[in-house]
Design a protein around this motif. Structure first.
Motif, mmCIF file in Angstrom:
data_model
loop_
_atom_site.group_PDB
_atom_site.id
_atom_site.type_symbol
_atom_site.label_atom_id
_atom_site.label_comp_id
_atom_site.label_asym_id
_atom_site.label_seq_id
_atom_site.Cartn_x
_atom_site.Cartn_y
_atom_site.Cartn_z
ATOM 1 N N ALA A 1 -4.721 -7.323 -8.120
ATOM 2 C CA ALA A 1 -5.240 -6.362 -7.164
ATOM 3 C C ALA A 1 -6.114 -7.124 -6.179
ATOM 4 O O ALA A 1 -7.076 -7.770 -6.567
ATOM 5 C CB ALA A 1 -6.036 -5.284 -7.880
ATOM 6 N N ARG A 2 -5.780 -7.072 -4.909
ATOM 7 C CA ARG A 2 -6.477 -7.913 -3.939
ATOM 8 C C ARG A 2 -6.388 -7.270 -2.568
ATOM 9 O O ARG A 2 -5.807 -6.213 -2.385
ATOM 10 C CB ARG A 2 -5.874 -9.318 -3.910
ATOM 11 N N GLN A 3 -6.998 -7.959 -1.600
ATOM 12 C CA GLN A 3 -6.929 -7.556 -0.205
ATOM 13 C C GLN A 3 -7.465 -6.151 0.009
ATOM 14 O O GLN A 3 -6.828 -5.295 0.618
ATOM 15 C CB GLN A 3 -5.494 -7.702 0.329
ATOM 16 N N PHE A 4 -8.686 -5.931 -0.574
ATOM 17 C CA PHE A 4 -9.434 -4.697 -0.314
ATOM 18 C C PHE A 4 -8.615 -3.500 -0.792
ATOM 19 O O PHE A 4 -8.155 -3.487 -1.938
ATOM 20 C CB PHE A 4 -9.768 -4.654 1.177
ATOM 21 N N ILE A 5 -8.419 -2.476 0.032
ATOM 22 C CA ILE A 5 -7.705 -1.270 -0.402
ATOM 23 C C ILE A 5 -6.191 -1.406 -0.243
ATOM 24 O O ILE A 5 -5.458 -0.431 -0.400
ATOM 25 C CB ILE A 5 -8.199 -0.018 0.354
ATOM 26 N N MET A 6 -5.715 -2.610 0.020
ATOM 27 C CA MET A 6 -4.276 -2.841 0.183
ATOM 28 C C MET A 6 -3.535 -2.637 -1.132
ATOM 29 O O MET A 6 -2.460 -2.058 -1.172
ATOM 30 C CB MET A 6 -4.055 -4.263 0.697
ATOM 31 N N ARG A 7 -4.132 -3.113 -2.218
ATOM 32 C CA ARG A 7 -3.459 -3.023 -3.516
ATOM 33 C C ARG A 7 -4.489 -2.610 -4.545
ATOM 34 O O ARG A 7 -5.336 -3.405 -4.943
ATOM 35 C CB ARG A 7 -2.820 -4.371 -3.885
ATOM 36 N N MET A 8 -4.418 -1.347 -4.968
ATOM 37 C CA MET A 8 -5.422 -0.794 -5.874
ATOM 38 C C MET A 8 -4.770 -0.222 -7.131
ATOM 39 O O MET A 8 -3.566 0.020 -7.172
ATOM 40 C CB MET A 8 -6.218 0.310 -5.170
ATOM 41 N N LYS A 9 -5.600 -0.009 -8.128
ATOM 42 C CA LYS A 9 -5.126 0.585 -9.381
ATOM 43 C C LYS A 9 -4.996 2.107 -9.268
ATOM 44 O O LYS A 9 -4.196 2.722 -9.966
ATOM 45 C CB LYS A 9 -6.081 0.218 -10.522
ATOM 46 N N GLU A 10 -5.807 2.713 -8.435
ATOM 47 C CA GLU A 10 -5.751 4.157 -8.175
ATOM 48 C C GLU A 10 -5.609 4.339 -6.674
ATOM 49 O O GLU A 10 -6.437 3.869 -5.901
ATOM 50 C CB GLU A 10 -7.039 4.828 -8.667
ATOM 51 N N PHE A 11 -4.538 4.995 -6.248
ATOM 52 C CA PHE A 11 -4.259 5.085 -4.817
ATOM 53 C C PHE A 11 -3.578 6.423 -4.528
ATOM 54 O O PHE A 11 -3.261 7.191 -5.444
ATOM 55 C CB PHE A 11 -3.380 3.918 -4.368
ATOM 56 N N GLU A 12 -3.354 6.687 -3.257
ATOM 57 C CA GLU A 12 -2.755 7.963 -2.875
ATOM 58 C C GLU A 12 -1.466 7.719 -2.099
ATOM 59 O O GLU A 12 -1.423 6.899 -1.184
ATOM 60 C CB GLU A 12 -3.730 8.788 -2.034
ATOM 61 N N GLN A 13 -0.453 8.470 -2.486
ATOM 62 C CA GLN A 13 0.848 8.368 -1.825
ATOM 63 C C GLN A 13 1.129 9.622 -1.002
ATOM 64 O O GLN A 13 0.623 10.714 -1.294
ATOM 65 C CB GLN A 13 1.967 8.216 -2.869
ATOM 66 N N MET A 14 1.957 9.452 0.024
ATOM 67 C CA MET A 14 2.501 10.579 0.793
ATOM 68 C C MET A 14 4.016 10.379 0.789
ATOM 69 O O MET A 14 4.529 9.486 1.462
ATOM 70 C CB MET A 14 1.930 10.583 2.214
ATOM 71 N N GLU A 15 4.696 11.202 -0.003
ATOM 72 C CA GLU A 15 6.135 11.000 -0.210
ATOM 73 C C GLU A 15 6.924 12.250 0.158
ATOM 74 O O GLU A 15 6.452 13.375 0.003
ATOM 75 C CB GLU A 15 6.424 10.639 -1.670
ATOM 76 N N MET A 16 8.149 12.001 0.615
ATOM 77 C CA MET A 16 9.071 13.098 0.891
ATOM 78 C C MET A 16 10.443 12.701 0.375
ATOM 79 O O MET A 16 10.945 11.611 0.666
ATOM 80 C CB MET A 16 9.129 13.384 2.397
#
Length: 511
Positions: free
Chosen positions: A252-267
């Motif tokens: 997990a690196r590069q600030f909020i680029m790659r996180m363990k808990e994140f939010e998706q917007m999918e269709m």
């Protein structure tokens, strides 16, 4: 943009209330972040722009909000329990762990940078007569670089798809890829790590081990039939969802680029078999337009076709953005075939088919997916918007040039002084404007310092109330991007602000 710019984005995000390290007073938690008072507003506005563009502008797309917890068999059917993993490699000297494929992709990026330098030099040499397409097609240096990229792609794909991960390590060693931290080339073997988090439910629930969802898509698939029947939906149609997902990112690196808990917007867009390529091409083009509609330089974006297809896909492409640390994925468009629905049919014994009146037959629909990371899109906007602008008087100002409709606050209400009835009039104006806009009130410090603070958080308009305002019902409106100031009637404020910050104006660019 440089690594130095990226460091400025991170420090700016914290200093101005956009993003904080999670549990910071306890020394933080790696790869987990909290959104502050300005960050949560920007994030909400990005989500709204996505939702309206998907659901409001498409009569055949509806939304749902599925639960984070799902029956464990969902993840068995989808292939996540057996195959949701990343190829990881450790450096024995630095003790750091990396995704093997990302190390190789970062190496390939060097060849792409070389190509861009060749193009830039040629542009300067030939000027207006420069034909970039012809130059790229005929330049021998670019041809050699592209051939090397293709060769690496083929070898990486072979190692990943065959499961012969020793080939991936051999490729890393042959390319001379070193650990970014230690500079060492002392690598372990490449191994696969499953990324799902598991947890326990109470014994009375009948399921002891369950999982935090690693994606929001499966919540859509298991509700496909519910939505189709209750909404009387006819193909093609889509189901949209936003929400949290969880992945045990080893790296997990590069600030909020790659996180363990994140939010998706999918269709997920359901189509008749045989029509998936047409809709894949449509959504590929439409989603890139959604990005560039925000005013971002189109040259900052590119398509990147997948080297290794996911087990469910017959076509896949990433929309990548040129971050300060290179091109990285922001959104994926995938042609998922009928894999997911057929898997859930098999594991449940229930039919998930669609009866097509025109064809007079039933079939399992195919699916085209668009999936964007909300946190990554947040980082795109912050990276693109943050500027240090030199002014004519030699001074500089920190400016966050966010799209006006997405800014945390649409206007700031600033009484010139704290007395003489100016705060009272300012409060009255704010009360009126707050019905339509998110307003920021501030009366501390000089008006110049207050302007600078609003520039730094991206507020498009500052409204200053002075002594003349009390007698002629006029105020000074200052524009963020140009610093231009205009004297306008209080009665005109709503109209002036609406023209610039309206979500409607932003959405019109997609029609």
């Amino acid at each position: 943009m440089s690594e130095e710019h990226f460091k400025n984005v991170i420090s700016h995000a914290k200093e101005y209330g956009f993003v904080f390290p999670s549990s910071e007073i306890y020394d933080g938690l790696a790869a987990v972040y909290d959104y502050g008072q300005n960050g949560v507003e920007l994030k909400k506005n990005i989500r709204e722009y996505w939702w309206k563009s998907m659901v409001q502008l498409h009569e055949n797309i509806v939304g749902i909000d599925a639960s984070i917890f799902m029956a464990p068999k969902v993840w068995k059917a989808s292939g996540h329990i057996d195959g949701f993993s990343d190829p990881m490699i450790d450096n024995k000297d630095s003790k750091k762990r990396y995704r093997a494929d990302v190390l190789i992709e970062d190496y390939q990026e060097k060849y792409r940078i070389k190509n861009q330098k060749e193009i830039t030099k040629a542009k300067k040499r030939f000027g207006d007569d420069f034909d970039e397409a012809q130059f790229v097609a005929t330049n021998p240096n670019i041809a050699r670089n592209n051939a090397k990229i293709d060769e690496i792609d083929a070898r990486l794909k072979d190692g990943l798809e065959s499961g012969e991960l020793h080939k991936v390590k051999e490729l890393i060693e042959e390319l001379g890829i070193a650990c970014p931290v230690s500079g060492s080339k002392n690598w372990t073997d490449v191994r696969q790590f499953n990324l799902m988090y598991s947890t326990q439910m109470s014994a009375t629930d009948g399921e002891s081990q369950i999982y935090l969802r690693p994606e929001t898509a499966q919540g859509i698939f298991v509700n496909y039939l519910n939505v189709q029947k209750t909404g009387r939906m006819r193909l093609p149609f889509g189901i949209a969802q936003t929400g949290k997902a969880f992945r045990n990112e080893i790296v997990a690196r590069q600030f909020i680029m790659r996180m363990k808990e994140f939010e998706q917007m999918e269709m997920q867009f359901f189509v008749a078999p045989g029509e998936e390529q047409k809709w894949y091409d449509y959504w590929k083009e439409h989603r890139l337009k959604w990005h560039t509609n925000l005013g971002t330089n189109p040259a900052k974006y590119r398509y990147h076709d997948h080297v290794k297809m996911a087990h469910y896909a017959n076509n896949a492409v990433d929309i990548e953005y040129d971050f300060p640390f290179g091109f990285k994925e922001v959104e994926g468009i995938h042609s998922r075939t009928d894999f997911d629905l057929k898997q859930h049919e098999e594991f449940t014994g229930k039919k998930l088919q669609y009866f097509d009146n025109e064809r007079n037959e039933s079939y399992v629909p195919y699916v085209v997916e668009t999936s964007i990371g909300l946190d990554r899109m947040f980082l795109v906007l912050m990276s693109n918007a943050l500027e240090e602008e030199k002014l004519e008087d030699g001074q500089t100002r920190t400016l966050l040039r966010l799209p006006a409709a997405l800014a945390p606050y649409q206007c700031a209400i600033l009484p010139l002084t704290k007395k003489d009835g100016l705060p009272e009039m300012a409060r009255k104006i704010m009360k009126s404007l707050s019905l339509d806009f998110n307003c920021y009130y501030e009366e501390k410090d000089s008006i110049g310092k207050r302007y600078r603070r609003q520039d730094a958080i991206g507020t498009p308009f500052c409204i200053t109330i002075d002594h003349d305002s009390l007698t002629n019902e006029s105020v000074t409106v200052r524009y963020r991007d140009t610093m231009e100031q205009k004297r306008v009637k209080v009665s005109e404020l709503e109209s002036i602000i609406s023209q610039e910050v309206s979500m409607k104006k932003l959405l019109q660019g997609l029609m």
